[in-house]
Write an enzyme that holds these catalytic residues in place. Structure first.
Site, PDB file in Angstrom:
ATOM      1  CG  ASN A   1       3.213   2.302  -4.344  1.00  0.00           C
ATOM      2  OD1 ASN A   1       3.114   3.334  -3.979  1.00  0.00           O
ATOM      3  ND2 ASN A   1       3.273   2.071  -5.811  1.00  0.00           N
TER       4      ASN A   1
ATOM      5  CB  CYS B   1      -1.522   8.893  -6.519  1.00  0.00           C
ATOM      6  SG  CYS B   1      -3.269   8.828  -5.598  1.00  0.00           S
TER       7      CYS B   1
ATOM      8  CE  LYS C   1      -3.402   2.719   0.746  1.00  0.00           C
ATOM      9  NZ  LYS C   1      -4.025   2.803  -0.557  1.00  0.00           N
TER      10      LYS C   1
END
Lengths: 246, 305, 305, 246
Positions: free
Chosen positions: B100, B131, B45
């Site tokens: 990540n 993102c 995550k």
């Protein structure tokens, strides 16, 4: 959680925009009232989370009640007997029926009332005296009231348009003398119940979900004890955990 | 090395399958239903310097063959990741994991990478410059070649582990951004992150996603992903992790033909929690079907003319 | 004006439905199966100065909820369009039509517009600066704000008819391109053209499309289209024709809520030749469903907060 | 062209990778051998164009024969009796059976042989003497040979691996004395036939198609008389129209 195939045994309209579906197969993953299943539908990407209204372990049948609110549930309403559904079963924590020792008030709003039936069965089986307050938009939307009465529950109804029961919201059908609450419905309705009654209890939250099993964090909410995933850590939260957004 | 094993930036994977960041948490949710050590690795995550609650709800919308999410990098912050999440991960996953990381400035990326660099579980960094759900002022770092390269240099400066940059597809020229990252020292490129998408609830007339727009993923984006993986893999010398809509062993073969050395699986995990396990189980059959002996044969194997 | 009628750059349409260029020819194929005068209008097959055979075959690939095409602007050239196609169109369609034009230089756009300007059937020009299948050197004009604006100015200089610019979604910043076209005098913006996509045939290991990459369309791209229509409609003052994956009256409502004054329907025509007729027939029911009296109420009607 | 619903009456494997499907319903739009239908399949975006192998107007049944070559045809092979298919029927020009007055050679390659059955029926009904040359990969792939013989046709077979008939390509099963050709199969095979025989005739082209009815120009080919759409102006072209790419 487990992925299983369930077969539609029955799918019928029981009130305005509201359907009851009976699914036969392995129902063993549903161990508490208030748990839900997440259904894969042909032609839709995300599964549809629907709470379980009843389970008959002997017959291997679970009952769900759903409201048609979009293309997915519109499609569900067209499913016929024999249709096979890929389902993730046994999702969510569910209500803790053991937490209430004597008198329980079950409060439901609209389609949110569905899991209260399985809960009422569990409570009455343990000798708990169960009252229900159910809120609907109008008389044509009422469901589950007769079934709950058949279990011996005292059922009060509120309708927004006054076409049945008390005119108003479900809080208008509450007496204010609650001992323990089990609440299920849209968030504004639950918040009103929370504010009206100081009784301890459990609240089951609805949310748009991604996965339904805690992976995607699409249904996070902030609680007194930190961030919770409605799908995995909920959908049921104890009153003392809840932090309403203001 | 087995028939399915590939090497990604010097580290061998038993197979090319990598659950994508944000769809697999820190692994332990999935470890409840299958042994996740069957995976090549997974990308955990997205982790930032500070804890983040993420975006308001709703965060998810249905689309034809896909979904929009707008989680907004919810995570407990790098220090809690180290103290709380990695120990839980370690209990169920025993291979090098892909870390990540995200940030809101070059320094934040470096901070997070530096904090995680000492963790022996971490095999690679995947630096998310793309993102779509946390932009300030409308643009993500990953839509600018120079800004992306700056992040790569800053992360490379604080770690010896391989650094893979995850790129946004919402750009005019993906190749120039990939090359700029390679020139800055990136050891690999992963793509595609989500497309920027939007749905409107026709009953309420409000955007379905509270944050208005969100990241669109799922099989719908696969043709865009294959195209960009093909373009980038043919333009850079470092390995490419191909992702975007992959949901079957057939898709894995196609992504590798396009140029991917390893293949990320994202949205598929959310609708089918067994997706990665099933893809890995099915890969030998699909390789047989297409007459492929060893999976390394097909990396970048698309033919022309 | 009826419940469904809208005004696009000063010309009234009986309804907002416009079959998109390249999926409807010059109308007469569809006129064999229904009376195409039920349409708002349609955008005819992209027309260039010289005749074009288009790209090599195969030109089409299947995708999840969509397709890739690579026709490459096959058309008989503007003079044959005037001499052969428009007379045939005129026999079956009796409303102002939208003339979709392309070129390989600013002068070519002006040439085609000038040649067609005298045709009374033509109500609008739709200037395609975004065909993904004919690029030379890798970039389309529509990925550059200045080049797009130059084309708009050149076309505006030779015609008094309204000029709508059709934009590519394969860009980092769609809003700046749209604004640049508006500043150059565009009377409207249509979007999105196709996303650039690719598929690979796993049996032959060759790209499915002979030209390697092609234009990806269909319901899969709808969330990207809604997003870009929303972004552009909120940034420009001219009307927007929204398109990209629209295949139902429900989609039309969503696209108009996002900001579209009229709605293009493309790939849907190819898998369901009756798609546009059926959408128009279904619109009153869907408006009723959402409590919409007149369709103009919902243009740009998305709510916030 | 018309959009109709057809019901699967039968769907069975008849040779390696090759299936025959019988579809019942309104078959009236198929007026010539060599025409095709375009089938919508659940979960696929583009329709699948499949040529018609036979039509029984009395019974209201059409037969298609298809080879499994990808995900769409893999799915078709799983369809069971009773499945309802949305079909665009009556597509393409078809063969002109009247163009041949005396002796016809029907040349088919692989699944391309399918429409030759309906054509042979039309020709034999008019008293034309029909010979057939069919090429397959191997003996296990052969289909339609017995049915064509039952119509009274002389059938010669070629297989690439020599497991049945002549070893080689379909051109190796041709005598060189053809009067009139009807050819159907993959383009390289048709080109070889074209080069081998100087006889006049008609060639039916395969192509990946977008719409199947002439709108999208995805299946354009260049001919002596200009650009043609294989789906709408074809799939059958007369020999003299053909321009092979070199």
């Amino acid at each position: 959680m487990r992925e299983i195939i369930l077969t539609v045994a029955r799918n019928e309209k029981i009130a305005r925009g509201t359907y009851r579906m009976e699914l036969s197969g392995d129902v063993s993953d549903i161990t508490s009232p208030g748990q839900f299943i997440n259904i894969k539908l042909d032609g839709f990407f995300l599964r549809r989370p629907i709470s379980v209204s009843d389970v008959d372990s002997g017959a291997g049948v679970m009952t769900i009640i759903y409201k048609v609110v979009g293309a997915g549930t519109e499609y569900m309403a067209t499913l016929e007997k024999g249709a096979r559904l890929d389902v993730l079963s046994g999702l969510g924590n569910g209500f803790d029926a053991d937490a209430c020792k004597t008198d329980a008030l079950l409060v439901g709003g609209g389609a949110g009332a569905a899991p209260l039936y399985m809960l009422a069965k569990a409570l009455t089986a343990r000798g708990v005296r169960v009252s229900c307050a159910l809120g609907f938009g109008a008389a044509e939307e009422i469901f589950l009231a007769d079934e709950l009465r058949a279990l011996g529950c005292d059922v009060k109804i509120a309708t927004v348009d006054g076409s049945a029961g008390v005119k108003g919201f479900v809080t208008d059908a509450m007496m204010g003398d609650e001992n323990y609450l089990y609440v299920c419905g849209p968030e504004p309705m639950m918040k009103a119940v929370y504010k009206k009654s100081r009784a301890d209890g459990q609240f089951s939250f609805e949310s748009r979900m991604g996965c339904g099993f805690g992976a995607c964090l699409c249904c996070t909410c902030k609680t007194v004890t930190g961030y919770k995933r409605i799908c995995k850590d909920g959908p049921v939260l104890n009153r003392e955990e809840i932090l309403w957004d203001d | 090395m087995g028939r399915l094993s590939v090497t990604l930036c010097g580290i061998e994977l038993d197979n090319p399958i990598i659950p994508a960041s944000g769809t697999f948490g820190f692994g332990y949710e999935f470890a409840e239903i299958y042994d996740i050590n069957c995976l090549g690795t997974f990308s955990f995550k997205g982790t930032t310097k500070e804890p983040r609650l993420g975006n308001p709800l709703p965060r998810v919308a249905e689309c034809a063959s896909g979904m929009i999410n707008s989680v907004g990098l919810q995570n407990p912050g790098v220090h809690k990741v180290i103290s709380d999440e990695l120990p839980k991960m370690r209990e169920c996953f025993h291979k090098p994991v892909m870390a990540n990381i995200s940030g809101f400035s070059v320094d934040e990326y470096a901070y997070v990478a530096s904090a995680l660099d000492g963790e022996p579980d971490i095999g690679w960094f995947e630096v998310n410059v793309s993102c779509p759900n946390v932009h300030k002022g409308g643009a993500v770092i990953g839509s600018d070649a120079c800004a992306s390269a700056d992040v790569v240099r800053a992360v490379k400066a604080v770690t010896k582990k391989p650094v893979i940059v995850k790129l946004s597809p919402n750009v005019t020229d993906i190749v120039s951004i990939a090359k700029s990252c390679e020139d800055a020292g990136a050891d690999g490129i992963s793509l595609i992150n989500t497309l920027l998408g939007m749905r409107i609830d026709k009953r309420t007339r409000k955007p379905v996603i509270a944050n208005v727009m969100g990241g669109f993923s799922g099989p719908a984006v696969f043709p865009v992903a294959v195209r960009m993986v093909y373009q980038v893999a043919h333009a850079v010398g470092v390995p490419v992790v191909g992702m975007g809509g992959v949901s079957s062993a057939e898709d894995v073969v196609e992504m590798m033909l396009a140029g991917a050395t390893a293949v990320g699986v994202g949205a598929a995990n959310l609708v089918d929690p067994y997706a990665c396990r099933d893809i890995i189980d099915d890969l030998p059959r699909v390789l047989d079907k297409y007459g492929i002996g060893n999976i390394n044969e097909i990396i970048g194997g698309v033919r022309h003319g």
